[in-house]
Motif scaffolding. Structure first.
Motif, PDB file in Angstrom:
ATOM      1  N   ARG A   1       4.350 -13.553   4.691  1.00 39.39           N
ATOM      2  CA  ARG A   1       3.890 -13.669   3.387  1.00 39.39           C
ATOM      3  C   ARG A   1       3.727 -14.901   3.012  1.00 39.39           C
ATOM      4  O   ARG A   1       4.500 -16.140   3.365  1.00 39.39           O
ATOM      5  CB  ARG A   1       5.176 -12.838   3.373  1.00 39.39           C
ATOM      6  CG  ARG A   1       5.912 -12.403   1.967  1.00 39.39           C
ATOM      7  CD  ARG A   1       6.619 -11.753   0.822  1.00 39.39           C
ATOM      8  NE  ARG A   1       6.822 -10.859   1.533  1.00 39.39           N
ATOM      9  CZ  ARG A   1       6.544  -9.319   1.687  1.00 39.39           C
ATOM     10  NH1 ARG A   1       6.314  -9.734   0.218  1.00 39.39           N
ATOM     11  NH2 ARG A   1       6.455  -8.776   1.369  1.00 39.39           N
TER      12      ARG A   1
ATOM     13  N   CYS B   1      -2.388  10.288  -8.193  1.00 39.16           N
ATOM     14  CA  CYS B   1      -1.349   9.680  -9.395  1.00 39.16           C
ATOM     15  C   CYS B   1      -0.426  10.536 -10.117  1.00 39.16           C
ATOM     16  O   CYS B   1      -1.122  11.447 -10.424  1.00 39.16           O
ATOM     17  CB  CYS B   1      -2.487   8.212 -10.623  1.00 39.16           C
ATOM     18  SG  CYS B   1      -3.431   7.154  -9.114  1.00 39.16           S
TER      19      CYS B   1
ATOM     20  N   ALA C   1     -10.762  -6.652   0.126  1.00 48.58           N
ATOM     21  CA  ALA C   1     -11.433  -7.959  -0.902  1.00 48.58           C
ATOM     22  C   ALA C   1     -11.055  -9.238   0.076  1.00 48.58           C
ATOM     23  O   ALA C   1     -11.663  -9.946   0.160  1.00 48.58           O
ATOM     24  CB  ALA C   1     -10.123  -7.670  -1.903  1.00 48.58           C
TER      25      ALA C   1
ATOM     26  N   ASN D   1      -8.229  -5.783  -6.329  1.00 46.30           N
ATOM     27  CA  ASN D   1      -7.358  -5.317  -7.551  1.00 46.30           C
ATOM     28  C   ASN D   1      -6.618  -6.556  -7.979  1.00 46.30           C
ATOM     29  O   ASN D   1      -6.478  -6.441  -9.075  1.00 46.30           O
ATOM     30  CB  ASN D   1      -5.692  -4.338  -6.875  1.00 46.30           C
ATOM     31  CG  ASN D   1      -6.518  -3.302  -6.843  1.00 46.30           C
ATOM     32  OD1 ASN D   1      -7.814  -2.627  -6.712  1.00 46.30           O
ATOM     33  ND2 ASN D   1      -5.290  -2.371  -6.306  1.00 46.30           N
TER      34      ASN D   1
ATOM     35  N   LYS E   1       0.938 -10.299   5.647  1.00 43.57           N
ATOM     36  CA  LYS E   1       2.978  -9.768   5.183  1.00 43.57           C
ATOM     37  C   LYS E   1       3.264  -8.555   6.045  1.00 43.57           C
ATOM     38  O   LYS E   1       3.434  -8.676   7.034  1.00 43.57           O
ATOM     39  CB  LYS E   1       3.031  -9.504   3.996  1.00 43.57           C
ATOM     40  CG  LYS E   1       3.096  -8.317   3.230  1.00 43.57           C
ATOM     41  CD  LYS E   1       3.702  -8.121   2.299  1.00 43.57           C
ATOM     42  CE  LYS E   1       3.139  -7.114   1.327  1.00 43.57           C
ATOM     43  NZ  LYS E   1       3.215  -5.763   1.984  1.00 43.57           N
TER      44      LYS E   1
ATOM     45  N   PRO F   1      -7.902   5.010 -10.103  1.00 46.76           N
ATOM     46  CA  PRO F   1      -8.412   5.628  -9.062  1.00 46.76           C
ATOM     47  C   PRO F   1      -9.309   6.339  -9.065  1.00 46.76           C
ATOM     48  O   PRO F   1      -9.217   7.157  -8.133  1.00 46.76           O
ATOM     49  CB  PRO F   1      -7.311   5.501  -7.652  1.00 46.76           C
ATOM     50  CG  PRO F   1      -6.026   5.106  -8.356  1.00 46.76           C
ATOM     51  CD  PRO F   1      -6.646   4.453  -9.871  1.00 46.76           C
TER      52      PRO F   1
ATOM     53  N   LEU G   1       4.631 -15.638  -6.654  1.00 45.93           N
ATOM     54  CA  LEU G   1       3.455 -16.342  -6.929  1.00 45.93           C
ATOM     55  C   LEU G   1       2.576 -16.537  -8.142  1.00 45.93           C
ATOM     56  O   LEU G   1       2.254 -15.275  -9.206  1.00 45.93           O
ATOM     57  CB  LEU G   1       1.677 -15.514  -5.547  1.00 45.93           C
ATOM     58  CG  LEU G   1       2.662 -15.373  -4.761  1.00 45.93           C
ATOM     59  CD1 LEU G   1       1.160 -14.855  -3.190  1.00 45.93           C
ATOM     60  CD2 LEU G   1       2.524 -16.828  -3.440  1.00 45.93           C
TER      61      LEU G   1
ATOM     62  N   SER H   1     -14.626  -0.145  -2.819  1.00 48.52           N
ATOM     63  CA  SER H   1     -16.398  -0.347  -2.974  1.00 48.52           C
ATOM     64  C   SER H   1     -15.667  -2.312  -3.902  1.00 48.52           C
ATOM     65  O   SER H   1     -16.764  -2.911  -3.391  1.00 48.52           O
ATOM     66  CB  SER H   1     -17.095   0.060  -4.302  1.00 48.52           C
ATOM     67  OG  SER H   1     -16.991   1.011  -3.483  1.00 48.52           O
TER      68      SER H   1
END
Ligand code: FAD
Length: 428
Positions: free
Chosen positions: A157, A253, A17, A325, A37, A332, A198, A339
């Protein structure tokens, strides 16, 4: 503390991304910084499959040829492996690519070493997705960003974002050294699996239904090179795919509560490591995995991440844009996260290029980007949530197996619904 000269945009995170938005803006003349990072190359929890619908975008980003040269075989079949069940069906062809006319010879034709059909003519190009290890793919993207003039701060970072008049300050740390970067446009591309300070990072979660991600590479697997099976396991789901250089990428997962149970399995004296518990679970609960890995060798350790955070979030909040994300994530189970990461970066860069600078322009870009994001991705996020919900519910594997045994076409349809053939706007 060092204060550096200003940029037009600062991107936090060099996954697909972040590099997609950085590359696109840099090629349009913006002064862009990326903060990452981790040192590259690095492996990452990810199945590593990329749909063919991204190829035009990868070409635009000027890494299409490198991707084609490195990625594993074309994935022409989608599968379902659960318990003793194994079902296969055709993968839909990407609608934006040229159609592959496959005669009877082509259908059963011999496979080249890398799994691509030797009958493929030039028209067959790019109709099917392929897998490329994130240790290679993310480096290709970052290298292209560097060549496009993006300034890269790595390993560094980002630890704070603060307003500063018309612009914003990003504090970045490398060891004990702190540096301040300044830009009007800040893009959060830091993913969603790690909490942090953040404003764009997500808080912690601790629910029994949380899903943890696992992944490993193997060599010498006997999985058919053109097949990507969905794995449905007690308390989780996963996938396997042949990636680059003969590597098999296997990822899954597993629910938090199932993981805890697997780790203190009564047959084992002491607690197993999470990786060991998951690897045993895959092999013991799924014949397709057992067969594929029978004479395979691990290529590196199992990696773990999470809990993962599927869902749709804000695309622009507190004057921070979000891509990949960080903006929203599909389970997933449909293998569409890369994509969505690449395409959301492209969408944002396109909107930013068309509005005047200043806060009002950023707000307009934010509104337009969010609308475009939802048009392109909402359906696959919801479809993935339904599929994942079914896959992890107790007892569902048996009736899913009955459905796909009787209607293997459901697998092809599922791949279509998950966005595998959906063209990227601007590349139709
Ligand atoms: C088990 C599993 C299997 C999957 N399989 C597939 C698949 O086959 N195909 C697919 O398309 N998707 C798959 N996905 C999803 C895919 O991995 C993600 O959606 C994708 O990586 C998101 O990309 P991103 O760029 O948004 O974030 P990431 O790839 O997570 O990149 C974020 C980057 O930001 C950096 N970062 C984080 N915090 C900071 C900070 N504070 N400062 C600086 N840098 C920071 C990180 O080091 C990282 O490099 C899978 C996911 C899981 C869990």
């Amino acid at each position: 503390m060092t204060r550096l000269s200003a940029h037009d945009a600062i991107i936090i995170g060099a996954g697909p991304a972040g590099t997609s938005v950085a590359l696109t803006l840099a090629r349009r003349g913006w002064a862009v910084a990326i903060v990452e990072k981790s040192a590259f190359p690095r492996r990452k929890v990810c199945g590593e499959y990329i749909s063919a619908s991204n190829l035009a975008l990868l070409d635009q980003l000027e890494i299409g040829e490198a991707w084609r040269a490195n990625a594993g075989p074309e994935i022409r079949r989608v599968g379902f492996f659960s318990g003793e069940t194994r079902v296969e069906a055709p993968m839909p062809h990407a609608i934006d690519g040229p159609r592959v006319e496959r005669g009877p010879l082509a259908k059963d034709g011999p496979l080249a070493n890398d799994g691509r059909s030797t009958n493929d003519g030039p028209g067959a190009k790019d109709g099917f997705g392929r897998a490329l290890g994130r240790d290679i793919f993310d480096c290709l993207l970052l290298q292209a960003a560097r060549s496009a003039g993006v300034e890269i701060f790595q390993p560094c970072r980002a630890v704070a974002i603060d307003p500063d008049g018309e612009a914003q300050l990003v504090r970045i740390q490398a060891g004990n050294e702190t540096t301040i970067l300044r830009a009007p446009v800040i893009v959060a591309a830091h993913g969603s699996w790690e909490p942090g300070p953040l404003p764009s990072q997500l808080g912690k979660t601790n629910r029994p239904s949380d899903l943890f991600g696992f992944k490993a590479h193997f060599t010498g697997s006997s999985l058919a090179p053109d097949l990507m099976p969905l794995l449905v396991l007690p308390g989780g789901y996963g996938g396997m795919v042949s990636a680059d250089h003969g590597r098999l990428s296997i990822s899954c997962c597993i629910r938090r509560d199932m993981l805890a149970r697997l780790r203190k399995h009564p047959r084992h004296q002491s607690h197993l490591s999470a990786a060991e518990a998951v690897s045993r679970h895959l092999i013991e609960s799924c014949r397709g995995v057992r067969d594929a890995l029978e004479s395979a060798d691990a290529d590196g350790p199992w990696l773990a991440a999470g809990p993962i955070r599927p869902g749709i979030r804000s695309c622009y909040e507190r004057d921070i844009f979000r891509v990949g994300n960080a903006a929203g994530e599909s389970h997933p189970v449909i293998a569409e996260g890369i994509s969505m990461a690449l395409q959301s970066g492209w969408l944002l860069a396109s909107e930013l290029s068309h509005v005047p600078s200043g806060r009002a322009g950023r707000e307009t870009a934010g509104r337009r980007y969010e609308a475009a994001w939802k048009r392109l991705f909402s359906t696959r996020v919801y479809a993935a949530a339904v599929l994942a919900g079914i896959a992890v519910s107790p007892g569902s594997a048996a009736w899913m197996a009955t459905i796909v045994r009787n209607f293997p076409q459901a697998l092809t349809l599922g791949a279509q619904l998950s966005g595998k053939t959906k063209p990227v706007p601007g590349f139709v």
